[in-house]
Design a protein around this motif. Structure first.
Motif, PDB file in Angstrom:
ATOM      1  N   UNK A  27       4.278  14.068 109.974  1.00 12.41           N
ATOM      2  CA  UNK A  27       4.980  13.078 109.153  1.00 12.41           C
ATOM      3  C   UNK A  27       6.369  13.589 108.800  1.00 12.41           C
ATOM      4  N   UNK A  28       7.297  12.659 108.614  1.00 14.50           N
ATOM      5  CA  UNK A  28       8.660  13.051 108.260  1.00 14.50           C
ATOM      6  C   UNK A  28       8.832  13.227 106.752  1.00 14.50           C
ATOM      7  N   UNK A  29       7.912  12.681 105.980  1.00  9.08           N
ATOM      8  CA  UNK A  29       7.966  12.796 104.521  1.00  9.08           C
ATOM      9  C   UNK A  29       6.531  12.841 104.018  1.00  9.08           C
ATOM     10  N   UNK A  30       6.260  13.701 103.069  1.00  9.27           N
ATOM     11  CA  UNK A  30       4.911  13.835 102.537  1.00  9.27           C
ATOM     12  C   UNK A  30       4.894  13.522 101.049  1.00  9.27           C
ATOM     13  N   UNK A  31       4.025  12.625 100.664  1.00 10.37           N
ATOM     14  CA  UNK A  31       3.755  12.381  99.255  1.00 10.37           C
ATOM     15  C   UNK A  31       2.719  13.423  98.834  1.00 10.37           C
ATOM     16  N   UNK A  32       3.062  14.360  97.954  1.00 10.41           N
ATOM     17  CA  UNK A  32       2.118  15.415  97.579  1.00 10.41           C
ATOM     18  C   UNK A  32       0.787  14.873  97.054  1.00 10.41           C
ATOM     19  N   UNK A  33       0.768  13.661  96.544  1.00 13.85           N
ATOM     20  CA  UNK A  33      -0.476  13.076  96.038  1.00 13.85           C
ATOM     21  C   UNK A  33      -1.510  12.894  97.152  1.00 13.85           C
ATOM     22  N   UNK A  34      -1.077  12.882  98.406  1.00 17.91           N
ATOM     23  CA  UNK A  34      -2.000  12.734  99.538  1.00 17.91           C
ATOM     24  C   UNK A  34      -2.683  14.050  99.908  1.00 17.91           C
ATOM     25  N   UNK A  44       9.148  22.750 106.463  1.00 19.18           N
ATOM     26  CA  UNK A  44      10.223  23.340 105.641  1.00 19.18           C
ATOM     27  C   UNK A  44      10.450  22.433 104.452  1.00 19.18           C
ATOM     28  N   UNK A  45       9.643  22.622 103.430  1.00 16.99           N
ATOM     29  CA  UNK A  45       9.709  21.763 102.257  1.00 16.99           C
ATOM     30  C   UNK A  45      10.646  22.311 101.196  1.00 16.99           C
ATOM     31  N   UNK A  46      11.236  21.426 100.399  1.00 19.85           N
ATOM     32  CA  UNK A  46      11.971  21.893  99.212  1.00 19.85           C
ATOM     33  C   UNK A  46      10.989  22.647  98.305  1.00 19.85           C
ATOM     34  N   UNK A  47      11.505  23.621  97.592  1.00 21.15           N
ATOM     35  CA  UNK A  47      10.641  24.512  96.819  1.00 21.15           C
ATOM     36  C   UNK A  47       9.787  23.755  95.792  1.00 21.15           C
ATOM     37  N   UNK A  48      10.313  22.700  95.172  1.00 20.06           N
ATOM     38  CA  UNK A  48       9.505  21.985  94.181  1.00 20.06           C
ATOM     39  C   UNK A  48       8.322  21.260  94.830  1.00 20.06           C
ATOM     40  N   UNK A  49       8.482  20.779  96.067  1.00 22.06           N
ATOM     41  CA  UNK A  49       7.363  20.148  96.764  1.00 22.06           C
ATOM     42  C   UNK A  49       6.363  21.194  97.248  1.00 22.06           C
ATOM     43  N   UNK A  50       6.857  22.335  97.697  1.00 28.99           N
ATOM     44  CA  UNK A  50       5.954  23.422  98.090  1.00 28.99           C
ATOM     45  C   UNK A  50       5.109  23.860  96.891  1.00 28.99           C
ATOM     46  N   UNK A  51       5.702  23.912  95.700  1.00 25.12           N
ATOM     47  CA  UNK A  51       4.954  24.261  94.489  1.00 25.12           C
ATOM     48  C   UNK A  51       3.883  23.208  94.202  1.00 25.12           C
ATOM     49  N   UNK A  52       4.221  21.923  94.348  1.00 27.73           N
ATOM     50  CA  UNK A  52       3.235  20.861  94.150  1.00 27.73           C
ATOM     51  C   UNK A  52       2.049  21.027  95.097  1.00 27.73           C
ATOM     52  N   UNK A  53       2.347  21.345  96.343  1.00 30.27           N
ATOM     53  CA  UNK A  53       1.309  21.538  97.357  1.00 30.27           C
ATOM     54  C   UNK A  53       0.383  22.682  96.945  1.00 30.27           C
ATOM     55  N   UNK A  54       0.969  23.799  96.559  1.00 26.99           N
ATOM     56  CA  UNK A  54       0.185  24.969  96.167  1.00 26.99           C
ATOM     57  C   UNK A  54      -0.640  24.694  94.909  1.00 26.99           C
TER      58      UNK A  54
END
Length: 107
Positions: A27-34, A44-54
């Motif tokens: 996917x070209x964009x990920x909604x962390x809620x998924x 290569x995610x922005x750091x705030x999205x990588x934190x959400x994922x973790x």
């Protein structure tokens, strides 16, 4: 458990396929809620999205590339990604409380 590869670059998708990575969704964009606990997210995610994922209990593998400055902003082929040492590196990213006072300090 789901494996996500997040990129808007066709060369990165080709690289992942050439590595024979087992990916459920490109996917070209990920909604962390998924993302759910136990999932793997690559890209290569922005750091705030990588934190959400973790924080959701998923594993984050960052697509690291040793890119020269003159190659930034250019679409890269699989061969170029290999040349620039493309690799997936696991990271555990933790967000800290927001800094609310952004007033410049004077001495």
């Amino acid at each position: 458990m789901t494996t996500w590869f997040i990129t808007r670059h066709p060369g990165a998708i080709d690289w992942a396929r050439a590595q024979q990575l087992q990916v459920d969704h490109f996917v070209s964009h990920l909604d962390p809620a998924r993302v759910q606990a136990g999932d793997t997210v690559m890209g290569s995610l922005p750091v705030h999205l990588a934190a959400d994922i973790c924080e959701r209990g998923a594993r984050y593998l960052h697509l690291s590339v040793d890119l020269r400055a003159e190659c930034r902003g250019k679409e890269l082929s699989v061969q170029e990604l290999r040349q620039f040492n493309a690799r997936l590196r696991p990271f555990l990213v933790t967000a800290l409380p927001a800094v609310t006072d952004t007033t410049p300090r004077t001495s």
